[in-house]
Design a protein around this motif. Structure first.
Motif, PDB file in Angstrom:
ATOM      1  N   SER A  17       0.812  -1.211   0.000  1.00 22.82           N
ATOM      2  CA  SER A  17       0.000   0.000   0.000  1.00 22.82           C
ATOM      3  C   SER A  17       0.853   1.272   0.000  1.00 22.82           C
ATOM      4  O   SER A  17       0.338   2.359  -0.279  1.00 22.82           O
ATOM      5  CB  SER A  17      -0.913   0.005   1.233  1.00 22.82           C
ATOM      6  N   LYS A  18       2.157   1.144   0.309  1.00 22.55           N
ATOM      7  CA  LYS A  18       3.035   2.313   0.350  1.00 22.55           C
ATOM      8  C   LYS A  18       3.857   2.472  -0.931  1.00 22.55           C
ATOM      9  O   LYS A  18       4.869   3.160  -0.944  1.00 22.55           O
ATOM     10  CB  LYS A  18       3.967   2.225   1.562  1.00 22.55           C
ATOM     11  N   ARG A  19       3.389   1.845  -2.010  1.00 30.66           N
ATOM     12  CA  ARG A  19       4.112   1.915  -3.288  1.00 30.66           C
ATOM     13  C   ARG A  19       4.308   3.363  -3.740  1.00 30.66           C
ATOM     14  O   ARG A  19       5.383   3.738  -4.192  1.00 30.66           O
ATOM     15  CB  ARG A  19       3.357   1.130  -4.365  1.00 30.66           C
ATOM     16  N   SER A  20       3.265   4.167  -3.608  1.00 28.80           N
ATOM     17  CA  SER A  20       3.372   5.555  -4.087  1.00 28.80           C
ATOM     18  C   SER A  20       4.430   6.325  -3.304  1.00 28.80           C
ATOM     19  O   SER A  20       5.128   7.178  -3.866  1.00 28.80           O
ATOM     20  CB  SER A  20       2.014   6.256  -3.986  1.00 28.80           C
ATOM     21  N   ASP A  21       4.570   6.008  -2.010  1.00 31.20           N
ATOM     22  CA  ASP A  21       5.610   6.661  -1.209  1.00 31.20           C
ATOM     23  C   ASP A  21       6.997   6.265  -1.699  1.00 31.20           C
ATOM     24  O   ASP A  21       7.902   7.107  -1.811  1.00 31.20           O
ATOM     25  CB  ASP A  21       5.457   6.278   0.267  1.00 31.20           C
ATOM     26  N   ALA A  22       7.182   4.971  -1.977  1.00 25.31           N
ATOM     27  CA  ALA A  22       8.475   4.492  -2.463  1.00 25.31           C
ATOM     28  C   ALA A  22       8.800   5.082  -3.832  1.00 25.31           C
ATOM     29  O   ALA A  22       9.950   5.451  -4.102  1.00 25.31           O
ATOM     30  CB  ALA A  22       8.478   2.966  -2.521  1.00 25.31           C
ATOM     31  N   MET A  23       7.786   5.189  -4.692  1.00 22.59           N
ATOM     32  CA  MET A  23       8.011   5.773  -6.016  1.00 22.59           C
ATOM     33  C   MET A  23       8.358   7.253  -5.906  1.00 22.59           C
ATOM     34  O   MET A  23       9.136   7.773  -6.713  1.00 22.59           O
ATOM     35  CB  MET A  23       6.772   5.579  -6.893  1.00 22.59           C
ATOM     36  N   ALA A  24       7.806   7.936  -4.915  1.00 21.23           N
ATOM     37  CA  ALA A  24       8.137   9.350  -4.716  1.00 21.23           C
ATOM     38  C   ALA A  24       9.603   9.513  -4.313  1.00 21.23           C
ATOM     39  O   ALA A  24      10.280  10.455  -4.747  1.00 21.23           O
ATOM     40  CB  ALA A  24       7.223   9.961  -3.653  1.00 21.23           C
ATOM     41  N   ARG A 129      14.743  -4.367 -13.744  1.00 16.81           N
ATOM     42  CA  ARG A 129      13.569  -4.013 -12.944  1.00 16.81           C
ATOM     43  C   ARG A 129      13.550  -2.513 -12.668  1.00 16.81           C
ATOM     44  O   ARG A 129      12.501  -1.862 -12.765  1.00 16.81           O
ATOM     45  CB  ARG A 129      13.574  -4.796 -11.632  1.00 16.81           C
ATOM     46  N   LEU A 130      14.711  -1.956 -12.344  1.00 16.31           N
ATOM     47  CA  LEU A 130      14.788  -0.522 -12.091  1.00 16.31           C
ATOM     48  C   LEU A 130      14.439   0.288 -13.324  1.00 16.31           C
ATOM     49  O   LEU A 130      13.746   1.312 -13.234  1.00 16.31           O
ATOM     50  CB  LEU A 130      16.188  -0.153 -11.599  1.00 16.31           C
ATOM     51  N   LEU A 131      14.908  -0.151 -14.488  1.00 18.31           N
ATOM     52  CA  LEU A 131      14.591   0.586 -15.713  1.00 18.31           C
ATOM     53  C   LEU A 131      13.082   0.647 -15.936  1.00 18.31           C
ATOM     54  O   LEU A 131      12.557   1.681 -16.370  1.00 18.31           O
ATOM     55  CB  LEU A 131      15.279  -0.064 -16.913  1.00 18.31           C
ATOM     56  N   ASP A 132      12.379  -0.432 -15.619  1.00 15.38           N
ATOM     57  CA  ASP A 132      10.921  -0.403 -15.767  1.00 15.38           C
ATOM     58  C   ASP A 132      10.265   0.495 -14.725  1.00 15.38           C
ATOM     59  O   ASP A 132       9.256   1.158 -15.009  1.00 15.38           O
ATOM     60  CB  ASP A 132      10.346  -1.820 -15.699  1.00 15.38           C
ATOM     61  N   LEU A 133      10.817   0.545 -13.521  1.00 16.69           N
ATOM     62  CA  LEU A 133      10.301   1.479 -12.521  1.00 16.69           C
ATOM     63  C   LEU A 133      10.518   2.924 -12.970  1.00 16.69           C
ATOM     64  O   LEU A 133       9.655   3.789 -12.759  1.00 16.69           O
ATOM     65  CB  LEU A 133      10.982   1.237 -11.173  1.00 16.69           C
ATOM     66  N   LEU A 134      11.652   3.185 -13.609  1.00 18.37           N
ATOM     67  CA  LEU A 134      11.914   4.525 -14.125  1.00 18.37           C
ATOM     68  C   LEU A 134      10.940   4.859 -15.246  1.00 18.37           C
ATOM     69  O   LEU A 134      10.453   5.997 -15.345  1.00 18.37           O
ATOM     70  CB  LEU A 134      13.356   4.639 -14.613  1.00 18.37           C
TER      71      LEU A 134
END
Length: 324
Positions: A17-24, A129-134
């Motif tokens: 549920s804290k995905r948006s925080d980690a992405m920030a 995996r990081l490239l896809d997160l970016l």
């Protein structure tokens, strides 16, 4: 300067549920720091412990005496030491892609070769995996960055590891562990010593310590990602400060574009910035051409390198315009 607010991402939070925080935090790291640090990144602690063990043993057996001889000769030079062109480090390189050279590197025993191959496979998966997160953060189609990196003739990225040791230096005020520079490539994954510090990045005109943390992976943005994102992400100057005590281990793996991959700002990002009337676009070039310039200008500012690539692109474009 203290490393307060340095971006640290617990990757387990990306699954909840804290995905948006980690992405920030990821966005803050890419846009404002050029660095971030990963915890719970999926590479086992056992493997990282083995990587540390085999590389520290390799340095002790095969490289420590050579470095002591170099150090003695350097320090004997006294005031004649060319500190501006000298790094206090012992280094060797491993290539993983497009072809591996691990079996050819001298002095590595079988356990070291096997361990580093295993580690490289895990780092490759983490980099992708990081490239896809970016891509997600940038609003680009999933897989876009990997596609650009693998856009050369062999369909593979360039991927290799620099294994370094930074032994104690009796004159750290005179000699840097590694002089300040940005990294030329794409995304860099660093397994660094958690007991001996020294890595610093330049932020807002001040040098900031990158905090050593057990079993973390430090990630930094290379020049190619700055170009592809048209400056949304930043590669930043960083350096290693020599220490009087302790031998700092640094294992930096560079996931870069293929040598003949064509690098250019993502059109989707350029169009978005054009609508917002933002800055001009970065240049278009072949990665290998950039690297040829970088090896001569590594320890200089990145902006003249980008301008040189832009000039080269303009010349090539003019030559392609048909004459009447």
């Amino acid at each position: 300067m203290e490393s307060r607010s340095f971006p640290v991402i617990n990757m387990e939070l990306l699954e909840g549920s804290k995905r948006s925080d980690a992405m920030a935090v990821l966005r803050d790291g890419c846009e404002n720091w050029g660095f971030f640090e990963l915890l719970n990144h999926g590479i086992s602690h056992d493997l990282m412990n083995r990587v540390e063990t085999v590389n520290k043993e390799h340095y002790r057996r095969f490289r420590e005496q050579r470095f002591k001889e170099f150090a003695a000769k350097t320090l004997d030079s006294g005031e004649n030491v060319d500190a501006e062109n000298l790094d206090w480090e012992s280094t060797f390189f491993l290539r993983h892609l497009p072809t591996s050279n691990i079996s050819q590197v001298p002095d590595l025993d079988d356990d070291c070769r096997r361990t580093m191959k295993e580690f490289a496979l895990e780092l490759e998966k983490l980099a992708e995996r990081l490239l896809d997160l970016l891509c997600e953060d940038l609003g680009l189609e999933k897989g876009y960055l990997k596609k650009v990196f693998c856009g050369g003739s062999d369909g593979l990225p360039t991927f290799g590891t620099k294994v370094s040791n930074y032994p104690p230096c009796p004159k750290p005020e005179l000699i840097k562990g590694l002089r300040a520079h940005t990294d030329a490539g794409g995304i860099i994954l660093l397994f660094q010593d958690d007991k001996v510090s020294g890595l610093q990045l330049l932020k807002d005109g001040e040098w900031v310590d990158v905090p050593p943390m057990r079993h973390s992976i430090v990630v930094n943005i290379g020049d190619q990602l700055e170009v592809i994102t048209n400056g949304k992400y930043k590669s930043v100057m960083h350096r290693v400060v020599a220490q009087t005590n302790g031998n700092r281990m640094s294992i930096a793996s560079f996931y870069n574009p293929g040598s003949d991959a064509v690098i250019f700002p993502a059109p989707e990002l350029v169009e978005k910035e054009a609508e917002e009337k933002k800055k001009e676009t970065y240049p278009k070039f072949v990665f290998e051409d950039y690297m040829k310039l970088y090896v001569r200008k590594k320890f200089e500012a990145k902006e003249p390198r980008f301008e040189a690539m832009k000039t080269m692109d303009a010349v090539i474009s003019s030559q392609l315009i048909p004459t009447a």
